[in-house]
Structure formats: structure tokens, C-alpha cells
Design a protein around this motif. Sequence first.
Motif, mmCIF file in Angstrom:
data_model
loop_
_atom_site.group_PDB
_atom_site.id
_atom_site.type_symbol
_atom_site.label_atom_id
_atom_site.label_comp_id
_atom_site.label_asym_id
_atom_site.label_seq_id
_atom_site.Cartn_x
_atom_site.Cartn_y
_atom_site.Cartn_z
ATOM 1 N N ARG A 92 46.803 16.005 52.588
ATOM 2 C CA ARG A 92 47.333 17.366 52.445
ATOM 3 C C ARG A 92 47.626 18.011 53.798
ATOM 4 O O ARG A 92 48.223 19.071 53.864
ATOM 5 N N ASP A 93 47.215 17.371 54.889
ATOM 6 C CA ASP A 93 47.429 17.934 56.229
ATOM 7 C C ASP A 93 48.925 17.953 56.535
ATOM 8 O O ASP A 93 49.566 16.913 56.672
ATOM 9 N N THR A 94 49.477 19.159 56.637
ATOM 10 C CA THR A 94 50.927 19.302 56.836
ATOM 11 C C THR A 94 51.394 18.733 58.170
ATOM 12 O O THR A 94 52.568 18.404 58.332
ATOM 13 N N ARG A 95 50.490 18.602 59.129
ATOM 14 C CA ARG A 95 50.869 18.085 60.445
ATOM 15 C C ARG A 95 51.210 16.603 60.413
ATOM 16 O O ARG A 95 51.789 16.074 61.364
ATOM 17 N N ASN A 96 50.866 15.926 59.314
ATOM 18 C CA ASN A 96 51.160 14.498 59.202
ATOM 19 C C ASN A 96 52.586 14.226 58.722
ATOM 20 O O ASN A 96 53.029 13.076 58.729
ATOM 21 N N ALA A 97 53.283 15.283 58.286
ATOM 22 C CA ALA A 97 54.656 15.094 57.813
ATOM 23 C C ALA A 97 55.574 14.703 58.970
ATOM 24 O O ALA A 97 55.427 15.192 60.100
ATOM 25 N N ALA A 98 56.520 13.830 58.683
ATOM 26 C CA ALA A 98 57.431 13.340 59.729
ATOM 27 C C ALA A 98 58.290 14.457 60.304
ATOM 28 O O ALA A 98 58.671 14.418 61.474
ATOM 29 N N ASP A 99 58.618 15.471 59.472
ATOM 30 C CA ASP A 99 59.494 16.552 59.940
ATOM 31 C C ASP A 99 58.715 17.813 60.322
ATOM 32 O O ASP A 99 59.282 18.909 60.362
ATOM 33 N N TYR A 100 57.410 17.692 60.581
ATOM 34 C CA TYR A 100 56.612 18.858 60.969
ATOM 35 C C TYR A 100 57.180 19.471 62.250
ATOM 36 O O TYR A 100 57.417 18.768 63.241
ATOM 37 N N PHE A 101 57.400 20.780 62.240
ATOM 38 C CA PHE A 101 58.121 21.429 63.336
ATOM 39 C C PHE A 101 57.371 21.337 64.659
ATOM 40 O O PHE A 101 57.976 21.374 65.733
ATOM 41 N N LEU B 197 41.648 22.355 50.811
ATOM 42 C CA LEU B 197 41.124 23.293 51.803
ATOM 43 C C LEU B 197 40.714 24.630 51.195
ATOM 44 O O LEU B 197 40.151 25.481 51.891
ATOM 45 N N LEU B 198 40.952 24.812 49.897
ATOM 46 C CA LEU B 198 40.443 26.012 49.230
ATOM 47 C C LEU B 198 38.922 26.080 49.294
ATOM 48 O O LEU B 198 38.337 27.161 49.186
ATOM 49 N N ILE B 199 38.286 24.916 49.481
ATOM 50 C CA ILE B 199 36.829 24.887 49.552
ATOM 51 C C ILE B 199 36.311 25.686 50.733
ATOM 52 O O ILE B 199 35.167 26.151 50.751
ATOM 53 N N THR B 200 37.149 25.891 51.753
ATOM 54 C CA THR B 200 36.746 26.652 52.939
ATOM 55 C C THR B 200 36.920 28.157 52.749
ATOM 56 O O THR B 200 36.463 28.934 53.588
ATOM 57 N N ASP B 201 37.588 28.558 51.666
ATOM 58 C CA ASP B 201 37.844 29.982 51.427
ATOM 59 C C ASP B 201 36.557 30.670 50.978
ATOM 60 O O ASP B 201 35.901 30.228 50.029
ATOM 61 N N ILE B 202 36.177 31.751 51.655
ATOM 62 C CA ILE B 202 34.932 32.457 51.339
ATOM 63 C C ILE B 202 34.970 32.997 49.912
ATOM 64 O O ILE B 202 33.983 32.917 49.176
ATOM 65 N N GLY B 203 36.129 33.537 49.507
ATOM 66 C CA GLY B 203 36.257 34.051 48.148
ATOM 67 C C GLY B 203 36.073 32.965 47.109
ATOM 68 O O GLY B 203 35.437 33.184 46.066
#
Length: 712
Positions: free
Chosen positions: A98-107, A368-374
Motif C-alpha cells: 500500500r506504500d504509494t512511494r513504491n509506485a513507478a510513477d510516484y512524483f 495504515l488506518l491502524i495508526t489513526d488515534i480515532g
Amino acid sequence: MLYPLRDSFINPTMIARHKGEVPFLVYVLPSIAGIILSVAKGLGVSFLFAAIFCIVFLGFVMLNVFYAKLKVYKFNWLGGALLHLLFFLGGMLMVQLRDTRNAADYFGKRHSEHLVVMVNTEPTLKGKYWHFSADVKASKTQGKTATASGQLILTVLADTANLFKYGDELLIPANYKPVYAPYNPAAFNYKNYLANRHIYYQSFLFPGQYKIVRRNTGNPVIAYSLQLRQHFAKQFMANIKDTDAAAVATTLVLGYKATLSAEVQKVYSKTGTIHVLSVSGAHVAFVYVFINFVLGFLGVSARARWVKSMLSILLIWAYAMLTGFSPPVCRAAIMLSCIIIGRSGFRNVNQINLLAFSAFLLLVYDPLLITDIGFQLSYLAVFGLIVLQPVIFNWFSFENKWTRKFWYLISASLAAQVITFPLSAFYFHQFPLYFLLSNLLIIIPSELALFCGILVMLFGNIRFIGNLIYKGLEYTIIIMNKGLTLIEQQRFSTIDRIWFTGAECALLFIALMAFFYFAFNKCKAILLFSLNCLLLLCVSFTVKTISAENTNSITFLTISKHPAILFKHGHDGVTISDIKPADQLFTYNIKPAADSSGISDLAIHSLTDDYRNNWFLKEGHLIQSLNSTVLLFDKEIENFIPPKKINVSYLYVTSNPQTSVGFLATSYKFDLLIIDSTNSAATLKRLADEASHLKIKFVVLKRNKSLIVVSK
């Protein structure tokens, strides 16, 4: 919490006595463990890791295919162990994939001149600046356009020409920068907060640097929901005269917090009722009760039940849309939808299993919702209502109907507060002592306010009826606000400066759960285990207290454009800064540093104040703290030449004086040169270069972590 569901949704029969009743809970726990480990360690995608997952999966399949041939039945534990391992590895893999930085076209992987971005949240105007996040759609370099992905956070200086909205497409310069980690001890980690929302870069823009290319390019459903929410929020603000009551109404009913003042938030936070100002599961539960009551005319036949269920689910998600599909509301909507569908078939619905099922669905969507305090607090609160509330409720028995109902409300408040206490104290460092009184005080007013809010959205356009409901809503919230303010103003209303470590938080949670398990099954060994956990916790607190008492230090804080030094002697402290205690910079930087270090008595003084106590002396620009001395070198003394060399421990250069390191070395003898963030970039570079050339030890605070030195 609001508690509209009563005993129909929370009863002891719903507590699972065997793990087979709660399969989703059994298997979501290892998934959560895998997610937490992956997030904590920052693990990246690895083909080796993926291969291990595939091998374990194939092994599990083969064991089931050749179950009899391999005589797997002799090892009953093997299948369960492999399945738990699969879910654990699956949780880790979900984070990495789910890490968006792994996408080939990540800006962030490419050099660009401009970016095309789309506003993906509701922009908020705070003071002179717009704040919002945006999806990167494309990058432009030398006239060539390429698709791109990722998110960044934007801060834009406001002008009268532009009003940003969700779905706006902007052309911006690619001058983004990484989000920096906090510089000061115990300060809020904004970098981690954004990273857990897949945002790693930020950009600050002035008018003229950006161009709005297109409007309304976002999801039409989300755009409509935000427009509808803003429409009702404006109606609330226009028809409720009391500004605080109007702000609470829009927050409580719609989840729209833009107009909520810091003073009101403080009152609700200090009294342990801040959850009322966060549209969450309790609000959705009340909406469901209201819907269930309105649709009661449909009858109890099988067809009527299914019609009622489908209408209820549709209306619940309509309310979720009205709140802008906030994550807490979506969580509650998923759980309630499962419960409604299960009850429509007269099936025994185990709510713990459904709670785990809804968590599993959301974590598959975004681990990563698991890190959300709410996310953490809301799931813990509901878990407490399902599991702990029946245990507490059975401690006492009352024959009187109303006494029994009152005890029910108390037990529900206790269950929710007890189970969330370790985490809420860990994150917010405070505990409201009068939480029972404040929660009981707001139960009826908050439910009445939410009821009026729903009615006013339905019938607000009918002048006489609408005005009447608006008045009822306003007076209800005014009474609630005044009652909570009165409680907050009482002595010892809140225990603050609670600083748990992660291990202490876990130890307290385990001790509490073990105690309630003992209360449920009366196992003395469990009680002994709980008491031992509490003993370890007390030992940890004692060691920290003794350590804080015997520690003396000086902390040179890093705060943009402001000097700030914190002196510590045991549990006493002195702050020298131009920041006032009411300033947010003090709240977010100086106070956490003081509280986390064990300072309970903090004296606050400006750079021009002279001050002395039994261990600290400040006269003019010279500070003596025990055996350490600090000279504040600023513009006032930049031309002063002392008759003889002055010996100091630390020479603190602030306020951008036009001096040289050579002059400083000639006039003063010091162990360390400290250059704070009030100095200009040119001054910082010049002084750093000169100090390096003269081989003088120096520290630059700007965009660097604060400096903590031990004071003897």
C-alpha cells in the motif's frame, strides 16, 4: 460516549466463550500485529518476503489437500499456527504493497518543473492560509506531460481572488520539500502523522505561483456530500445566535469543525467529553435508533424486516455521506450494516466478531488506518461496551427500574473510559477525574441535540417549525456547554502531565484486561497476574520519578523565529523565551518538553526579565544555572567589548546580530557556540563557516534537533 443502543445491542450473551464464535477476531489480531511491526520498522517491499508468504500459503494448502495422507491430524496445532502466520505475514505485506512511494510513477522519484494536482479534501482557511491535501495527477518538464501519483500537503497564502474547493485541479511549481520530523522533545510528530496518511511532502505557495486549471474534477458523490454539509453548516450558523452553540451544533451533527473555537475544545477535552465533538460510531448508532423508530410502522413480517433493513442501511450511509464519509462514521456504518443484515435473518450476531470484521475490511482497504488515534480509540470503546460493560453492570443489582437504568449508563461510561484510558493518556497525557459526572451530564443533552439536528435538516425550511427546533437545539447546547464549563473549572478536574512509554501503556492495558477477566471468571491466577503487572508499572514510574528528580539539564529548543531555552533542576524548571504561555508555539513545543522531562513547577520569563531562585540566576544577558553559564548574545550587545575575556559555558547567538566568530572568540571564552533559528540564513552560513575555519565547536539549531546538555 453516547449510549443510545441500550441492552438490545450490549448484553452478556454477546461475550464469546470460545474462539470459534469470533473467527474474525482470532485472525484479525495477527494481521494487526503484522501491520504494526511493518509500520514500526518501516519495512519496504521485498521479493524475498513475498516469496516467504507464498511458500507458507502453499504449505498450508498442501497440508489441507494431503491431510489424511500426511497424518496432519496428529498435529492439531499446525494448521492454526500456519494460518496465524499467514495473517501475520499478510498484514506486513499489505503495508508494503500500500506504500504509494513504491509506485513507478510516484512524483517524488522524478525531477519535475510543475505538477498537476487535485484537491482531495475539504480545504480549511486558518488565519491567512489555506490548508489542504492534494492528489498528484501529472508532472510537467520542458513542455512534456507524464502521469504521476502520490499526495502532498499544500499551504497557500490566501487572497481574495480564489476560494479553494474539493475537486479543484491546480498547476503548481514542483518546489515541494520533505515533511520534517519534530525538532523538540515530545513535540507532536507531524511527519509521522502525514506519513500514516501516505503524505511525505509539503509545499508552500504564494498567490501567482499556482493556477486553477479546472473545477469539479473530484468524486461527484464526495463533492455533493461536502456541499450538502456546508449548506447545512451555514444554515446552523445563520439560525443559531450563540456562536459557540452554533459551532458545537455543526460539529456534533455534521462533523464540521472549521468554526469550533480552541476554548470550547479545551472544555470538552478537560472533561473527557471530546468524543461528542467527533462524529463517530455513537452518533451513527443514535441515527440508527431514530431510523428504527421511524420505520416501526413496517411491521415484523419477513418481507417487512428486509425492507426495513435495506432502508435503514441506505439511510445510515446517507448520514455518512452527509458527514463527508469521515472514517469513524464509515467504520460504524460498516459494523451496523453487518448487524442489521444479520438480525434480518434472525441470526445470532456476535458483535465482537462483527467489530473485528469491520476492522478487517477497513485495514484491507488501508492498513495504515491502524495508526489513526480515532480508529484505535473508537474500536476500543465499542469493544469495552460489548465486553466490559456487562461485567461492570453485573457488579450490582437494583430492583428499581430507573435506578437500574441509571446504573446501566454509569457502567457503560466506566467501560468505555477504562478501556480507552491507557491509550488516551498515552496520546493526550491527561485524565479527566470527573468523567462520570460530565458524561452523565451530556448523555441526554447530546442525544437531544443530535435529534434536533436531524429534525432541523428535515423540516428547517418550514419557518415556524424550523425556528422552534433551532431554538431547542441552541438552548440544549448552551446548557450542555455551561455545565461542562462549570465542571472544567473545578479544582483537580484533570490529572495532566501523564507521560507513559509504549511499554507502560501496554502493561497498564494488560493489567486492566486481566482484572476484568478475573471479575468475569473469578480465576485467582489472573488476579495475581494483573497485580504483578501493576507492580511492574509502579516500579517503572518510581524509577522515572527518581531519575527526573536527580537530573539537571539545559535544553536549547528549536522554534522558528523564536529563541527558547529550558533549564531543569529536578522537578523545577525555568523557561527563557519571547513566546507567551497562551501561544500555540508554547503549547506544542515548550510545554511538552517540560512535562515529558518531569518538570512539575515551571517558571516562565522573557529574555528581558531578571530572575533568581535557589539554583538559577539571570541578570541582563548572563544566565547561571547551577554550574553552567549561558550568555545571550544579541543585537543589544553586539558592539560591546568587555574589558576582559568573559568565561561562559555556552554562547547563545540570537536575533541576528552582525558579528563575527573571531570577535566572539576574542571577547568570550566558551565551550560551545550555539546559533539559534532567529538568525537569517546568511548569518547562519557565515557564522558556521567562520566557526569551522577557526575550529570552534558550534551547533546550528535552525532545522535541526534541539540541543540537550546535562547541567552539573
